[in-house]
Design an enzyme around this catalytic site. Structure first.
Site, PDB file in Angstrom:
ATOM      1  N   GLU A 291       0.827  -1.207   0.000  1.00  0.00           N
ATOM      2  CA  GLU A 291       0.000   0.000   0.000  1.00  0.00           C
ATOM      3  C   GLU A 291       0.866   1.263   0.000  1.00  0.00           C
ATOM      4  OE1 GLU A 291      -4.288  -0.248   1.700  1.00  0.00           O
ATOM      5  OE2 GLU A 291      -3.094   0.758   3.218  1.00  0.00           O
ATOM      6  N   HIS A 312       6.902 -26.684  -1.249  1.00  0.00           N
ATOM      7  CA  HIS A 312       6.198 -27.750  -1.962  1.00  0.00           C
ATOM      8  C   HIS A 312       5.072 -27.179  -2.821  1.00  0.00           C
ATOM      9  CE1 HIS A 312       8.273 -30.979   0.313  1.00  0.00           C
ATOM     10  NE2 HIS A 312       8.462 -29.951   1.136  1.00  0.00           N
ATOM     11  N   LYS A 426     -13.960   1.071  -3.799  1.00  0.00           N
ATOM     12  CA  LYS A 426     -15.009   1.528  -2.875  1.00  0.00           C
ATOM     13  C   LYS A 426     -16.115   2.265  -3.626  1.00  0.00           C
ATOM     14  CE  LYS A 426     -12.016   2.161   1.136  1.00  0.00           C
ATOM     15  NZ  LYS A 426     -11.398   3.123   2.038  1.00  0.00           N
TER      16      LYS A 426
HETATM   17  O1  PA5 Z   1      -3.020   1.841   5.910  1.00  0.00           O
HETATM   18  C1  PA5 Z   1      -4.157   2.270   5.779  1.00  0.00           C
HETATM   19  O2  PA5 Z   1      -4.423   3.462   5.940  1.00  0.00           O
HETATM   20  C2  PA5 Z   1      -5.320   1.371   5.440  1.00  0.00           C
HETATM   21  O3  PA5 Z   1      -4.908   0.072   5.159  1.00  0.00           O
HETATM   22  C3  PA5 Z   1      -6.297   1.326   6.592  1.00  0.00           C
HETATM   23  O4  PA5 Z   1      -5.655   0.834   7.730  1.00  0.00           O
HETATM   24  C4  PA5 Z   1      -7.513   0.475   6.293  1.00  0.00           C
HETATM   25  O5  PA5 Z   1      -8.070   0.852   5.073  1.00  0.00           O
HETATM   26  C5  PA5 Z   1      -8.556   0.632   7.400  1.00  0.00           C
HETATM   27  O6  PA5 Z   1      -8.940   1.960   7.532  1.00  0.00           O
HETATM   28  P1  PA5 Z   1      -9.735   2.501   8.778  1.00  0.00           P
HETATM   29  O7  PA5 Z   1      -8.906   2.269   9.984  1.00  0.00           O
HETATM   30  O8  PA5 Z   1      -9.973   3.928   8.497  1.00  0.00           O
HETATM   31  O9  PA5 Z   1     -11.020   1.694   8.855  1.00  0.00           O
END
Ligand code: PA5
Length: 449
Positions: A291, A312, A426
């Site tokens: 990410e 494996h 989303k």
């Molecule tokens: O690193 C990030 O910002 C995302 O992976 C969030 O942790 C994830 O989308 C969850 O978001 P939130 O804590 O706002 O529900």
């Protein structure tokens, strides 16, 4: 010393020392940019000094809340997705008995911690209600934004169940919210309903938040020592601030080597561990790097494998497939428990040559043998080793990977702290589900389906 080490000797067959050293100057600048908050995404650098800035009072408050939950609940449900669950899951799985859900309450000495809202699967959540039906439970709902669909749906389901079972006041006692300190739907709900709550510092993004209440609360409920975890992270924070020199700072070295390999066409990093208990640490790492770095058409694609199981399955590909990958092995010096291989009078399985030897030694030789085979097969190898797995070494690993990710992202030239690409699914999902405001997109999407 109870400390993390990096060994790049098995990279030097693929890279010249100067290929790595040329990153030094740039890395010095990136370290400084992190400290002075002058780089990309500088509004999200709260994690840099987080370990050293957590106070004793904050830890005590978390421990007290955790103790209350341990009293109330046989099962503790942690609702969250992405950075709001993976860090806690990594430590809890990493340090618990492998078959913890089959242990009795007395053997476990802590509530069973389970997770919800990390997917939208109705089978998963319906099965969860089956195990909660005859057990006392409590919930931590964790969402920084407070609006993420997956945890919000799970919380609605669990809140309704809690209120039915314990009444509104009883449910309130069993819910803790962890969210932004001032905004978002979850913050509003926590205030209105009077839930105990903890704030997530606004300048700490989800995937960098394991050392905030996001990770610390569930880890404390599961019975692990959050002070030691923070202490480990503090040690790595300090060590990585002393110098940015590649040869004295493992953070710098890891960031430099993976970028040098990327420049040579190695655009897949395989993080391998030989311990099933590290599965979720690898998942946490995948999220952190995927990410953070995967944007603007660039990325080192992070892949996780669990050896020797995956030898494996994916072992063939790693040994012999397209040569666009490098491997990072997460090694552990000694196991938490020892097991010696017995002698067998008949030796039909021809294993007596191993009799009396520790199973961990066999695992380590599998690790070393695999490493040499993969290097021979043109897969460069970075070795990251901790002496053993405990709260302290987890703390070091978290901070190590976070800081290396930030520096590595800066070398790639991207902002490691945003995630604009996550919105695409989303908005399509909202449109397809008929959310108000998405009507035009819904019509376009339906035409394409
Ligand atoms: O690193 C990030 O910002 C995302 O992976 C969030 O942790 C994830 O989308 C969850 O978001 P939130 O804590 O706002 O529900």
């Amino acid at each position: 010393m109870d400390t993390l080490n990096i060994d790049i000797s098995k990279v030097l067959e693929f890279l010249l020392v100067k290929d790595i050293a040329k990153y030094q100057e740039e890395i010095d600048e990136h370290h400084e940019a992190l400290m002075k908050k002058t780089g990309k995404g500088s509004d999200f650098l709260g994690w840099v000094n987080l370990p050293s800035s957590i106070t004793d009072e904050q830890l005590t408050e978390l421990e007290t809340a955790a103790a209350r939950m341990r009293q109330l609940a046989e099962v503790f449900v942690v609702i969250g997705i992405g950075g709001s669950y993976l860090g806690a899951k990594a430590v809890i799985d990493g340090l618990s008995h492998h078959f913890t859900d089959l242990l009795s309450k007395e053997q476990r000495q802590a509530p069973l911690v389970v997770f919800a809202g990390q997917n939208l699967c109705s089978d998963y959540h319906a099965d969860l209600f089956d195990i909660l039906k005859d057990r006392d439970y409590a919930v931590a709902v964790i969402s920084k934004s407070g609006t993420t669909t997956e945890p919000a749906v799970a919380f609605r389901l669990l809140r309704e169940d809690l209120e039915k079972r314990y009444g509104k006041a009883g449910a309130k006692e069993r819910i803790i919210a962890v969210t932004d300190p001032s905004s978002g739907a979850l913050r509003q709900m926590a205030q209105q309903e009077g839930y105990q709550n903890f704030g997530i510092p606004p300048d700490v993004g989800g995937r960098f938040s394991v050392l905030t209440p996001v990770g610390l609360l569930p880890i404390a409920v599961a019975g692990f020592n959050i002070r030691k975890l923070v202490e480990g992270a503090r040690a790595m924070e300090k060590r990585s601030q002393l110098t940015s020199n590649l040869y004295d700072n493992p953070v710098s070295m890891y960031a430099a080597v993976r970028n040098a390999l990327y420049k040579r066409g190695k655009n897949i990093e395989v993080l391998a561990s030989y311990h099933p208990r590290l599965h979720y640490l690898v998942e946490w790492w995948k999220q952190l790097y995927g990410e953070s770095e995967g944007k603007d058409g660039k990325a080192i694609f992070p892949v996780g494998v669990g050896f020797t199981s995956d030898l494996h399955s994916l072992g063939q590909l790693i040994q012999d497939g397209e040569r666009n990958l490098f491997e990072t092995v997460l090694a552990v010096g000694k196991p938490r428990r020892h097991l010696a291989i017995p002698t067998d009078g008949q030796d039909l399985d021809k294993l007596n040559y191993l009799a009396g030897r520790q199973m961990h030694e066999v695992n380590r030789m599998a690790e070393k043998g695999t490493l040499l085979a993969h290097v021979e097969g043109n897969v460069p190898n970075i070795l990251i080793e901790v002496p053993e797995l405990n709260e302290y070494t987890f703390g070091q690993l978290f901070y190590f990977f976070e800081k290396a990710c930030a520096i590595s992202g800066y070398i790639l030239g991207i902002n490691p702290f945003d995630q604009p690409g996550v919105e695409a699914y989303k908005v399509n999902m909202f449109a397809l589900l008929g959310k108000a405001g998405y009507e035009k997109l819904a019509a376009d999407l339906r035409a394409k389906l």
